[in-house]
Each structure stands twice: as C-alpha cells, then as structure tokens.
Motif scaffolding. Structure first.
Motif, PDB file in Angstrom:
ATOM      1  N   ASN A 134      10.801 -36.037 -68.960  1.00  0.00           N
ATOM      2  CA  ASN A 134      10.136 -35.069 -68.090  1.00  0.00           C
ATOM      3  C   ASN A 134       9.259 -35.761 -67.044  1.00  0.00           C
ATOM      4  OD1 ASN A 134       8.035 -35.907 -69.705  1.00  0.00           O
ATOM      5  ND2 ASN A 134       7.668 -33.927 -70.662  1.00  0.00           N
ATOM      6  N   ILE A 135       9.472 -37.045 -66.851  1.00  0.00           N
ATOM      7  CA  ILE A 135       8.802 -37.815 -65.803  1.00  0.00           C
ATOM      8  C   ILE A 135       9.774 -37.978 -64.639  1.00  0.00           C
ATOM      9  CG2 ILE A 135       7.820 -40.067 -65.192  1.00  0.00           C
ATOM     10  CD1 ILE A 135       6.038 -38.491 -67.071  1.00  0.00           C
ATOM     11  N   VAL A 136       9.308 -37.664 -63.436  1.00  0.00           N
ATOM     12  CA  VAL A 136      10.123 -37.819 -62.231  1.00  0.00           C
ATOM     13  C   VAL A 136       9.600 -39.054 -61.498  1.00  0.00           C
ATOM     14  CG1 VAL A 136      10.961 -36.712 -60.135  1.00  0.00           C
ATOM     15  CG2 VAL A 136      10.399 -35.319 -62.147  1.00  0.00           C
ATOM     16  N   ASN A 137      10.234 -40.199 -61.736  1.00  0.00           N
ATOM     17  CA  ASN A 137       9.726 -41.463 -61.186  1.00  0.00           C
ATOM     18  C   ASN A 137       9.873 -41.587 -59.678  1.00  0.00           C
ATOM     19  OD1 ASN A 137       8.473 -43.288 -63.109  1.00  0.00           O
ATOM     20  ND2 ASN A 137      10.368 -43.001 -64.259  1.00  0.00           N
ATOM     21  N   ASN A 138      10.815 -40.850 -59.080  1.00  0.00           N
ATOM     22  CA  ASN A 138      10.988 -40.982 -57.626  1.00  0.00           C
ATOM     23  C   ASN A 138      10.135 -39.976 -56.849  1.00  0.00           C
ATOM     24  OD1 ASN A 138      12.449 -38.735 -58.312  1.00  0.00           O
ATOM     25  ND2 ASN A 138      14.291 -39.291 -57.179  1.00  0.00           N
TER      26      ASN A 138
END
Length: 166
Positions: free
Chosen positions: A53-57
């Motif tokens: 659930n982490i959006v790195n971009n």
C-alpha cells in the motif's frame, strides 16, 4: 549489532530529534550528507491484503540537500507563514533496528516515529506516525544521514501543512 554501535546510532537519532524539536535547523543540516535523499512516499488504502500500500513513485516530498537548505532558509524569513506563530513539536523515536550494509561504514536503520505538533494557544495537536528507513554513514568520525524514507502509517494525513522535518 553490538551494543556500542546501537548506542551511538540511537544517540545520533535522539540528537537529531532534539535539534528539530528546538528549531536548530541549521545544525540539523550539518548532520545531513551532501548527497542526502529525503523522501516520503504516499500510502494508500487497498483491498488486496497481499499488495503493497506504499506508492513509491508518488511522494509528499522528495528532497536533496539543496532543497532542504532552501526550506530551512525560508523558515528564517517573514514569508514562512506556516510557522507563524512558531509551532511546538516533538519527534519521538523508538524501535531502532540496525543492519549492516555492503559498505562497512554504512548502516541501514529502521525506526518508528511519532511526530506531535501544536501551535499558539490552539487546543488541537497534530500528529503523524510511521516508520523511517535510514542509511547512516560515518564520515570523518561523525555520523551523517545519507538517506531517509518515511513511511507514514496514515493514508490520509491529518496535519495542516508539510513544513516540518521528520
């Protein structure tokens, strides 16, 4: 990890928290490496429990030493309206875990953060909490922060602005 190293790195993180809590921002900049990467990716709510659930971009901020210097310099001007009146803040750091890296002078450090902030005579206290993943290196016998990624636990941040440093 040996206890002496854990003590040194934990003291480094506690000293950093002290500098930020007491608005010693220029001294805080001194403990950052010239090649610092300082970022906070977004967390989203997903239905799939197996999916990240982490959006790195996508990030709340993605900073370099130069951009951090500019942000700090702005705090000392009259146009820093987000810090007027000045906030009172606390950085509470815990659960420090240290791992070696392929570079003998660098360590990967995980920690939990609870950031609390109040302003003027406001009754509300803002909070942000999560996990930090740092790379810390010894340069000229001093610890320097090389990289920090902050993973907020909240998908919706309940703070009024992003003028703080974590």
């Amino acid at each position: 990890m040996n206890s002496e190293l854990h003590y040194e790195i934990s003291n480094f993180l506690n000293h950093e928290a002290f500098l930020l809590d007491h608005n010693h921002y220029n001294e805080w900049l001194d403990i950052l490496s010239v090649d610092i990467k300082y970022r906070m990716p977004l967390r989203v709510t997903t239905n799939n429990k197996g999916q990240s659930n982490i959006v790195n971009n996508m990030t709340y901020f993605e900073e370099t030493k130069s951009s951090l210097i500019s942000r700090v310099a702005r705090l000392y001007t009259s146009s820093a309206w987000a810090e007027n009146p000045a906030t009172r803040q606390r950085h509470i750091i815990s659960n420090v875990m240290i791992e070696s890296t392929s570079n003998s002078d660098e360590y990967q450090v995980r920690s939990y953060i609870l950031f609390l902030r109040s302003r003027g005579s406001d009754h509300d206290t803002e909070k942000l909490f999560g996990e930090r993943l740092d790379i810390i290196r010894k340069e000229n016998s001093k610890w320097k922060l090389i990289e920090r990624t902050i993973y907020p636990d909240q998908a919706v941040l309940t703070i009024s602005n992003m003028s703080m440093f974590l």
